[in-house]
Design a protein around this motif. Structure first.
Motif, short mmCIF file in Angstrom:
data_model
loop_
_atom_site.label_atom_id
_atom_site.label_comp_id
_atom_site.label_asym_id
_atom_site.label_seq_id
_atom_site.Cartn_x
_atom_site.Cartn_y
_atom_site.Cartn_z
N ALA A 157 -9.19 3.90 -2.60
CA ALA A 157 -9.29 3.63 -4.03
C ALA A 157 -9.13 2.15 -4.39
N TYR A 158 -8.39 1.38 -3.59
CA TYR A 158 -8.04 0.01 -3.95
C TYR A 158 -8.74 -1.01 -3.06
N ALA A 159 -9.13 -2.13 -3.69
CA ALA A 159 -9.76 -3.24 -2.97
C ALA A 159 -8.73 -3.96 -2.10
N GLU A 160 -9.20 -4.59 -1.06
CA GLU A 160 -8.34 -5.34 -0.15
C GLU A 160 -7.56 -6.43 -0.88
N ASP A 161 -8.18 -7.04 -1.90
CA ASP A 161 -7.56 -8.15 -2.62
C ASP A 161 -6.99 -7.73 -3.97
N VAL A 162 -6.59 -6.49 -4.11
CA VAL A 162 -6.09 -5.98 -5.39
C VAL A 162 -4.93 -6.82 -5.92
N HIS A 163 -4.92 -6.99 -7.23
CA HIS A 163 -3.79 -7.61 -7.92
C HIS A 163 -3.08 -6.50 -8.69
N PHE A 164 -1.77 -6.38 -8.51
CA PHE A 164 -0.97 -5.35 -9.17
C PHE A 164 0.17 -6.01 -9.92
N SER A 165 0.38 -5.56 -11.17
CA SER A 165 1.55 -6.04 -11.91
C SER A 165 2.07 -4.94 -12.82
N ASP A 166 3.38 -4.96 -13.01
CA ASP A 166 4.05 -4.08 -13.96
C ASP A 166 5.24 -4.86 -14.51
N PRO A 167 6.06 -4.26 -15.38
CA PRO A 167 7.17 -5.03 -15.96
C PRO A 167 8.21 -5.52 -14.95
N THR A 168 8.17 -5.03 -13.71
CA THR A 168 9.20 -5.40 -12.74
C THR A 168 8.71 -6.23 -11.57
N GLN A 169 7.38 -6.34 -11.40
CA GLN A 169 6.88 -7.02 -10.21
C GLN A 169 5.42 -7.41 -10.34
N GLU A 170 5.00 -8.28 -9.43
CA GLU A 170 3.59 -8.67 -9.32
C GLU A 170 3.29 -8.78 -7.83
N ARG A 171 2.20 -8.17 -7.41
CA ARG A 171 1.83 -8.15 -5.99
C ARG A 171 0.35 -8.49 -5.84
N HIS A 172 0.03 -9.12 -4.71
CA HIS A 172 -1.36 -9.48 -4.41
C HIS A 172 -1.73 -8.93 -3.04
N GLY A 173 -2.84 -8.20 -2.98
CA GLY A 173 -3.34 -7.66 -1.72
C GLY A 173 -2.92 -6.22 -1.51
N ILE A 174 -3.76 -5.49 -0.78
CA ILE A 174 -3.53 -4.06 -0.59
C ILE A 174 -2.25 -3.78 0.19
N LYS A 175 -1.93 -4.61 1.17
CA LYS A 175 -0.70 -4.38 1.93
C LYS A 175 0.53 -4.52 1.04
N ALA A 176 0.53 -5.52 0.16
CA ALA A 176 1.66 -5.71 -0.76
C ALA A 176 1.72 -4.57 -1.77
N TYR A 177 0.54 -4.08 -2.22
CA TYR A 177 0.52 -2.96 -3.16
C TYR A 177 1.11 -1.71 -2.50
N ILE A 178 0.67 -1.42 -1.29
CA ILE A 178 1.19 -0.24 -0.58
C ILE A 178 2.68 -0.38 -0.34
N ALA A 179 3.13 -1.58 0.02
CA ALA A 179 4.57 -1.82 0.24
C ALA A 179 5.36 -1.57 -1.05
#
Length: 139
Positions: A27-49
């Motif tokens: 579902a997610y791209a290798e270079d996904v950017h994820f953010s929510d009120p508690t964190q910000e992550r870059h990349g699929i490995k960081a998202y999964i972590a």
């Protein structure tokens, strides 16, 4: 990605298995950017972590989707998330904004929800202070 696929991605009853790494990668791209009120992550490995970290901190998690809107390369999903931690259930209503890349994979995932109120209101002493803050600045 259509509404049915998003509904499946955002549905997890208590007791059901968590998504696998293969499901995230689908579902997610290798270079996904994820953010929510508690964190910000870059990349699929960081998202999964980040997802695995949440899973490890909780006794169980549920996610229940509500309305889903898709317009071109963007989607919005309303949801309610429940977290059981050490016998206490925390409920977070929220919304996710997703952006899809040309391969129809999620390349940007942003969650919007109130982290402070649902997290700290149930806690003795701290909850009273949080309620006072909300009344002071919102009412």
């Amino acid at each position: 990605m259509d509404a049915a696929a998003l509904k499946a991605l955002f549905t997890k009853p208590y007791g059901a298995p968590f998504p696998s790494e293969a499901q995230w990668l689908e579902a997610y791209a290798e270079d996904v950017h994820f953010s929510d009120p508690t964190q910000e992550r870059h990349g699929i490995k960081a998202y999964i972590a980040a997802q695995e970290g949440l899973i490890k901190r909780c006794d169980d998690i549920y996610l229940l989707p509500g309305a889903i809107a898709i317009d071109g390369d963007r989607a919005f999903v309303e949801w309610v998330m429940g977290l059981k931690i050490k016998g206490i259930e925390f409920i977070y209503p929220g919304t996710t904004r997703l952006i899809f890349n040309q391969e129809a994979k999620i390349c940007d995932h942003r969650d919007y929800f109130d982290f402070i109120g649902p997290t700290f209101e149930p806690v003795p002493v701290v909850g009273n202070f949080v309620r006072w803050l909300y009344k002071r600045f919102v009412d």
